[in-house]
Scaffold this motif. Structure first.
Motif, short mmCIF file in Angstrom:
data_model
loop_
_atom_site.label_atom_id
_atom_site.label_comp_id
_atom_site.label_asym_id
_atom_site.label_seq_id
_atom_site.Cartn_x
_atom_site.Cartn_y
_atom_site.Cartn_z
N LEU A 115 45.03 29.78 81.19
CA LEU A 115 44.82 30.10 79.78
C LEU A 115 43.90 31.29 79.57
CD1 LEU A 115 44.44 26.46 78.39
CD2 LEU A 115 46.30 28.06 77.89
N SER A 116 43.06 31.60 80.55
CA SER A 116 42.11 32.70 80.40
C SER A 116 42.64 34.04 80.92
CB SER A 116 40.81 32.38 81.14
OG SER A 116 41.00 32.42 82.55
N LEU A 117 43.81 34.03 81.58
CA LEU A 117 44.28 35.19 82.32
C LEU A 117 44.25 36.50 81.53
CD1 LEU A 117 47.34 33.92 84.41
CD2 LEU A 117 45.11 34.71 85.23
N PHE A 118 44.73 36.46 80.30
CA PHE A 118 44.88 37.69 79.52
C PHE A 118 44.00 37.71 78.27
CE2 PHE A 118 49.01 36.64 81.53
CZ PHE A 118 49.01 37.65 82.49
N VAL A 119 43.03 36.81 78.24
CA VAL A 119 42.21 36.67 77.04
C VAL A 119 40.76 37.10 77.25
CG1 VAL A 119 41.29 35.02 75.37
CG2 VAL A 119 43.68 34.86 76.08
N SER A 120 40.15 36.67 78.36
CA SER A 120 38.74 36.95 78.55
C SER A 120 38.39 37.06 80.02
CB SER A 120 37.88 35.86 77.90
OG SER A 120 36.52 36.03 78.23
N TYR A 121 37.95 38.24 80.44
CA TYR A 121 37.50 38.42 81.81
C TYR A 121 36.17 37.72 82.05
CZ TYR A 121 41.10 41.95 82.73
OH TYR A 121 42.30 42.59 82.93
N ASP A 122 35.37 37.57 81.00
CA ASP A 122 34.10 36.85 81.15
C ASP A 122 34.35 35.40 81.54
OD1 ASP A 122 32.54 39.06 80.54
OD2 ASP A 122 32.50 38.62 78.39
N ILE A 123 35.33 34.79 80.89
CA ILE A 123 35.69 33.41 81.24
C ILE A 123 36.26 33.36 82.65
CG2 ILE A 123 37.21 31.48 80.68
CD1 ILE A 123 36.98 32.27 77.74
N SER A 124 37.09 34.34 83.00
CA SER A 124 37.69 34.37 84.34
C SER A 124 36.62 34.47 85.43
CB SER A 124 38.66 35.55 84.45
OG SER A 124 39.75 35.39 83.57
N LYS A 125 35.57 35.25 85.16
CA LYS A 125 34.48 35.37 86.13
C LYS A 125 33.80 34.02 86.36
CE LYS A 125 33.32 40.17 84.98
NZ LYS A 125 32.32 41.05 84.33
N ILE A 126 33.56 33.31 85.26
CA ILE A 126 32.92 31.99 85.37
C ILE A 126 33.83 31.04 86.15
CG2 ILE A 126 32.14 29.98 84.07
CD1 ILE A 126 31.38 31.96 81.80
N LEU A 127 35.13 31.06 85.82
CA LEU A 127 36.07 30.16 86.49
C LEU A 127 36.22 30.50 87.97
CD1 LEU A 127 38.84 29.89 83.74
CD2 LEU A 127 37.07 28.23 84.31
N ALA A 128 36.07 31.79 88.31
CA ALA A 128 36.12 32.18 89.72
C ALA A 128 34.96 31.55 90.48
CB ALA A 128 36.07 33.71 89.84
N SER A 129 33.79 31.54 89.87
CA SER A 129 32.62 30.92 90.50
C SER A 129 32.81 29.41 90.63
CB SER A 129 31.35 31.23 89.69
OG SER A 129 31.12 32.62 89.62
N VAL A 130 33.37 28.79 89.58
CA VAL A 130 33.63 27.35 89.63
C VAL A 130 34.64 27.04 90.73
CG1 VAL A 130 34.56 25.38 88.35
CG2 VAL A 130 33.09 27.04 87.19
N THR A 131 35.63 27.92 90.90
CA THR A 131 36.65 27.74 91.94
C THR A 131 36.02 27.68 93.32
OG1 THR A 131 38.36 28.85 90.63
CG2 THR A 131 38.70 28.77 93.00
N ILE A 132 35.05 28.55 93.57
CA ILE A 132 34.36 28.56 94.86
C ILE A 132 33.66 27.22 95.09
CG2 ILE A 132 32.50 29.63 96.19
CD1 ILE A 132 33.19 32.26 94.74
N LEU A 133 33.01 26.69 94.05
CA LEU A 133 32.32 25.40 94.16
C LEU A 133 33.32 24.27 94.44
CD1 LEU A 133 29.74 25.69 91.23
CD2 LEU A 133 29.32 26.00 93.69
N VAL A 134 34.48 24.33 93.78
CA VAL A 134 35.50 23.30 93.98
C VAL A 134 36.04 23.35 95.41
CG1 VAL A 134 37.84 22.59 93.32
CG2 VAL A 134 36.15 23.15 91.55
N LEU A 135 36.22 24.55 95.95
CA LEU A 135 36.68 24.68 97.33
C LEU A 135 35.65 24.13 98.31
CD1 LEU A 135 38.34 28.23 97.33
CD2 LEU A 135 39.48 26.03 97.55
N ILE A 136 34.38 24.40 98.03
CA ILE A 136 33.31 23.84 98.87
C ILE A 136 33.36 22.31 98.81
CG2 ILE A 136 30.81 23.61 99.15
CD1 ILE A 136 30.58 26.51 98.12
#
Length: 413
Positions: free
Chosen positions: A21-42
């Protein structure tokens, strides 16, 4: 108490939808989700001992090796922690591959829902572009993240949809994919993005070529040729002349004040190439100019004409500090290590397509993904895509390629 894998899977599913849902709307949200993704992978690794997976063990090792060697390489290149930090910030979207792929394999419905979320995000973008276009039909239309990112988004979505259109059997879906394709091309025109439009055309041409290569048919060739011709001619007829004026100068290299967009970019390329020559082996480190070479070489530029003076003033006073090309930037940052990125950008997608294009029963998403990658790599020649959040599109398209191949292998078995 340890969370059950089922409940952890629900968290992953929610994150999956949020990324889409964030792909084409907000890079700020995408940055946060990228960090959350790293935590989920850990969490996957620590709690459930699940290894990283992208569907190809050799490519997985290559990607991980690229990151680990890149950390050392950047430290040597810049002799500072700062380029290492910049390198890792740029690489924050790479984990999307290892997060999304296992989910897509777990349930193909997750793959379909992710694409639906992405479509929803795109429709929001399209609505924003339409709104801005009505306010200023003859200017460069902006959306959420700026003119250039908006044009790039339109080009990649267009070409991805064209890949689905070409191979889709259902006539209603085919019409839907064609509508998305035309809307994406329209966005590139509305933003007057020359590089995105070239990328969209090259991606479209590659998809047609791959479709014919994988299943040559004279009738299909004629239909695709006529359809493409109608789309191009019809599209050109509907574009206002004021919009076309900028596209006519796409390859103009004349050094004038009026042509400052192209002319200034050429000067930045020259400065970038000089910087590469200064540190050809290790580079200067990612986004790190310790010796202020950009300013040094910009100051050496000629001032013979008014255009020369104008370009030099802009380079020195308007905050420019890169080559406006992800290829030259990568060579400036990492010297010969740029070879690793060339393998990642070109050889890996090329290998996946050539190896699988003829054997896949359903090649829609493979065609769409490689077309999207083509558009991305084309725009990258004229813009610093790899340094921006737009890098995530490359990783997501690569994940779709991995997933499509695995889907077909599973169905064949």
């Amino acid at each position: 108490m340890k969370i059950s894998r089922e409940h952890y899977g629900k968290i992953e599913e929610i994150l999956l939808y949020l990324i889409g849902l964030s792909l084409f709307v907000s890079y700020d949200i995408s940055k946060i989700l990228a960090s959350v993704t790293i935590l989920v992978l850990i969490g996957r690794k620590v709690l459930y001992k699940e290894p990283l997976d992208c569907g190809n063990e050799k490519i997985k090792k290559f990607i991980i090796g690229y990151i680990l060697i890149g950390i050392v390489w950047n430290f040597i290149g810049g002799m500072s922690y700062k380029p290492v930090r910049n390198f890792l910030k740029m690489a924050r979207y790479m984990p999307f591959v290892f997060f999304l792929y296992p989910l897509f394999q777990k349930k193909k419905e997750f793959f379909n829902r992710f694409l639906i979320c992405g479509l929803g995000s795109y429709l929001i973008l399209l609505g924003k572009v339409l709104s801005e276009y009505k306010k200023n039909p003859f200017g460069r239309v902006d959306a959420f993240e700026g003119v250039n990112p908006t044009g790039t988004m339109g080009a990649m979505v267009a070409v991805f949809s064209f890949g689905l259109f070409v191979s889709e059997k259902n006539i209603f879906k085919k019409i839907g994919f064609l509508a998305i394709y035309l809307s994406g091309v329209w966005i590139t025109v509305a933003t007057q993005g020359r590089a995105p439009l070239v990328g969209a055309l090259l991606g479209t041409g590659l998809i047609i070529g791959l479709e014919l290569y994988s299943n040559f048919n004279v009738k299909k060739m004629m239909i695709l040729f006529l359809a493409t011709l109608i789309l191009i001619v019809g599209g050109l007829k509907t574009i206002p002349p004021q919009k076309l004026a900028r596209f006519k100068t796409a390859f103009n290299t004349e050094k004038t004040i009026e042509n400052h967009s192209n002319g200034l970019r050429l000067e930045m390329w020259k400065v970038g190439i000089k910087r590469v020559a200064e540190n050809p082996i290790f580079g200067s480190g990612t986004k790190f100019d310790r010796e202020n070479l950009f300013k040094k070489f910009a100051e050496e530029l000629s001032e013979k004409t008014e255009a020369d003076k104008n370009y030099k003033y802009q380079l020195l006073n308007l905050g420019f500090n890169d080559a406006h090309s992800m290829y030259i930037n990568a060579a400036v940052d990492n010297g010969v290590y740029v070879v690793s990125l060339l393998i990642l950008w070109f050889l890996i997608p090329g290998y996946l397509v050539i190896k699988n294009i003829k054997s896949l029963a359903d090649k829609r998403y493979l065609l769409g993904a490689v077309g999207g990658v083509t558009a991305y790599l084309t725009v990258g020649a004229f813009w610093m895509l790899w340094r921006t959040p737009e890098q995530m599109y490359f990783w997501i398209l690569l994940t779709i390629m991995f997933s499509t191949i695995t889907f077909n292998e599973s169905e064949n078995e």
